[in-house]
Design an enzyme around this catalytic site. Structure first.
Site, PDB file in Angstrom:
ATOM      1  N   CYS A  36       0.836  -1.208   0.000  1.00 15.34           N
ATOM      2  CA  CYS A  36       0.000   0.000   0.000  1.00 15.34           C
ATOM      3  C   CYS A  36       0.872   1.260   0.000  1.00 15.34           C
ATOM      4  O   CYS A  36       1.542   1.559   0.988  1.00 15.34           O
ATOM      5  CB  CYS A  36      -0.915  -0.051   1.228  1.00 15.34           C
ATOM      6  SG  CYS A  36      -1.747   1.490   1.605  1.00 15.34           S
ATOM      7  N   CYS A  49       0.127   3.810   2.699  1.00 17.14           N
ATOM      8  CA  CYS A  49       0.563   3.275   3.998  1.00 17.14           C
ATOM      9  C   CYS A  49       2.056   3.558   4.198  1.00 17.14           C
ATOM     10  O   CYS A  49       2.474   3.975   5.281  1.00 17.14           O
ATOM     11  CB  CYS A  49       0.334   1.767   4.077  1.00 17.14           C
ATOM     12  SG  CYS A  49      -1.399   1.273   3.927  1.00 17.14           S
TER      13      CYS A  49
END
Length: 111
Positions: free
Chosen positions: A34, A37
């Site tokens: 991600c 993230c």
């Protein structure tokens, strides 16, 4: 991928480490693949260092710990949940700035 003060949470110890904590706990639900993230990681590490002793700050990999992610209906990552006394008291979905996360932490930290 975590700083010195950033904890790593998992399904097996989640209740003990997070829900039974004496201090508020900020959990970053994330995954290695991600991008947002990874973008949030330095912010999470900085906050973990700044709030030592006041808030536990850690990460939970949703790919490796699907039960906890499902339990809290994590549908998008990154998702930050702030737990206090075993309950979710704040939630932020998506990558945000440090100031926004500090605001929710400060609202729940004993001064």
């Amino acid at each position: 991928m975590a700083g010195d003060n950033t904890l790593t949470f998992n399904d097996a110890a989640f209740d003990q480490d997070v829900l039974r904590s004496e201090v508020p706990v900020l959990v970053d639900f994330w995954a290695e693949w991600c991008g947002p993230c990874r973008q949030m990681a330095p912010t999470i590490d900085t906050l973990a260092a700044e709030y030592v002793g006041k808030v536990k700050v850690g990460k939970l990999d949703v790919d490796a710990n699907g039960n906890t992610a499902m339990r809290y209906n994590i549908r998008g990552i990154p998702t930050l949940l702030l737990f206090k006394n075993g309950q979710v008291v704040e939630q932020i979905v998506g990558a945000v700035g440090k100031t926004q996360v500090q605001r929710i932490l400060d609202a729940h930290v004993a001064v």
